[in-house]
Design a protein around this motif. Structure first.
Motif, mmCIF file in Angstrom:
data_model
loop_
_atom_site.group_PDB
_atom_site.id
_atom_site.type_symbol
_atom_site.label_atom_id
_atom_site.label_comp_id
_atom_site.label_asym_id
_atom_site.label_seq_id
_atom_site.Cartn_x
_atom_site.Cartn_y
_atom_site.Cartn_z
ATOM 1 N N MET A 1 1.026 -1.350 -0.244
ATOM 2 C CA MET A 1 0.009 -0.007 -0.320
ATOM 3 C C MET A 1 0.680 0.909 0.229
ATOM 4 N N PRO A 2 1.136 2.230 -0.703
ATOM 5 C CA PRO A 2 1.538 3.663 -1.347
ATOM 6 C C PRO A 2 1.119 4.210 0.281
ATOM 7 N N VAL A 3 2.234 4.968 0.402
ATOM 8 C CA VAL A 3 2.005 5.825 1.477
ATOM 9 C C VAL A 3 2.761 6.996 1.094
ATOM 10 N N VAL A 14 5.607 16.590 9.678
ATOM 11 C CA VAL A 14 5.147 15.444 8.120
ATOM 12 C C VAL A 14 3.812 14.936 8.926
ATOM 13 N N SER A 15 3.107 14.469 7.350
ATOM 14 C CA SER A 15 1.801 13.293 8.092
ATOM 15 C C SER A 15 2.061 11.789 7.193
ATOM 16 N N SER A 16 1.791 10.926 7.203
ATOM 17 C CA SER A 16 1.668 10.062 6.479
ATOM 18 C C SER A 16 0.414 9.702 6.079
ATOM 19 N N PHE A 17 0.019 9.129 5.053
ATOM 20 C CA PHE A 17 -1.147 9.071 4.993
ATOM 21 C C PHE A 17 -0.733 7.635 3.562
ATOM 22 N N PHE A 18 -1.216 6.626 4.450
ATOM 23 C CA PHE A 18 -1.985 5.632 3.715
ATOM 24 C C PHE A 18 -3.092 5.347 2.707
ATOM 25 N N SER A 21 -6.663 3.275 -2.777
ATOM 26 C CA SER A 21 -6.271 2.566 -3.953
ATOM 27 C C SER A 21 -5.933 3.854 -4.805
ATOM 28 N N ILE A 22 -4.838 3.283 -5.589
ATOM 29 C CA ILE A 22 -4.406 4.398 -6.753
ATOM 30 C C ILE A 22 -5.546 5.669 -7.409
ATOM 31 N N GLY A 23 -5.808 6.679 -7.270
ATOM 32 C CA GLY A 23 -6.396 7.998 -7.536
ATOM 33 C C GLY A 23 -7.240 8.008 -7.113
ATOM 34 N N ALA A 24 -7.422 7.788 -5.828
ATOM 35 C CA ALA A 24 -8.593 7.724 -4.607
ATOM 36 C C ALA A 24 -7.860 9.339 -4.591
ATOM 37 N N SER A 43 8.734 10.277 -0.396
ATOM 38 C CA SER A 43 9.151 9.401 0.624
ATOM 39 C C SER A 43 10.321 8.273 0.858
ATOM 40 N N SER A 44 10.960 8.675 1.684
ATOM 41 C CA SER A 44 12.287 8.432 1.730
ATOM 42 C C SER A 44 11.871 6.747 0.989
ATOM 43 N N PHE A 45 11.823 6.308 0.477
ATOM 44 C CA PHE A 45 11.648 5.435 -0.111
ATOM 45 C C PHE A 45 12.103 5.536 -1.856
ATOM 46 N N ALA A 46 10.594 6.340 -2.442
ATOM 47 C CA ALA A 46 10.755 6.849 -3.910
ATOM 48 C C ALA A 46 12.159 7.333 -3.762
ATOM 49 N N THR A 47 12.790 8.524 -2.881
ATOM 50 C CA THR A 47 13.797 8.637 -2.785
ATOM 51 C C THR A 47 14.874 7.961 -3.144
#
Ligand SMILES: [Zn+2]
Length: 110
Positions: A1-3, A14-18, A21-24, A43-47
């Motif tokens: 699930m993307p964050v 910083v606030s994180s949101f789960f 669904s993509i595009g929601a 996100s740190s993962f994407a970076t």
């Protein structure tokens, strides 16, 4: 699930949101001050992934450590032959393949 991470422009936290669904549609609200003035943050993962791919695409013989990766041995030679549309001589190919396996060619004496 993307964050997705959003930085609050009001309180700077910083606030994180789960994302379910993509595009929601997402209307992030600061978890700390309930401001809606948030800005998307990578996100740190994407970076980390981006940094790695940038590093890969910029690897060149001028980088220190380039030749410490055996897969890079002979890569410049290969691309040179390819660039001129030439077949690499078998002797050159064998030397490169041996070097990649750790059998570095002996010093060439003139
Ligand atoms: Zn806030």
């Amino acid at each position: 699930m993307p964050v997705y991470e959003y930085r609050c422009q009001d309180c700077g936290k910083v606030s994180s949101f789960f994302i379910r669904s993509i595009g929601a549609p997402l209307e992030p609200v600061c978890a700390h001050c309930h401001s809606q003035n948030l800005r998307r943050r990578m996100s740190s993962f994407a970076t980390g992934k981006t940094t790695q791919s940038v590093h890969d695409s910029h690897t060149s013989p001028s980088d220190p450590g380039y030749y410490s990766d055996p897969r890079n041995i002979g890569r410049h030679v290969e691309s040179s032959f390819k660039r001129y549309g030439m077949e690499m001589p078998a002797q050159v190919r064998e030397t490169i393949e041996a070097a990649r396996e750790g059998n570095l060619p002996k010093e060439i004496n003139p």
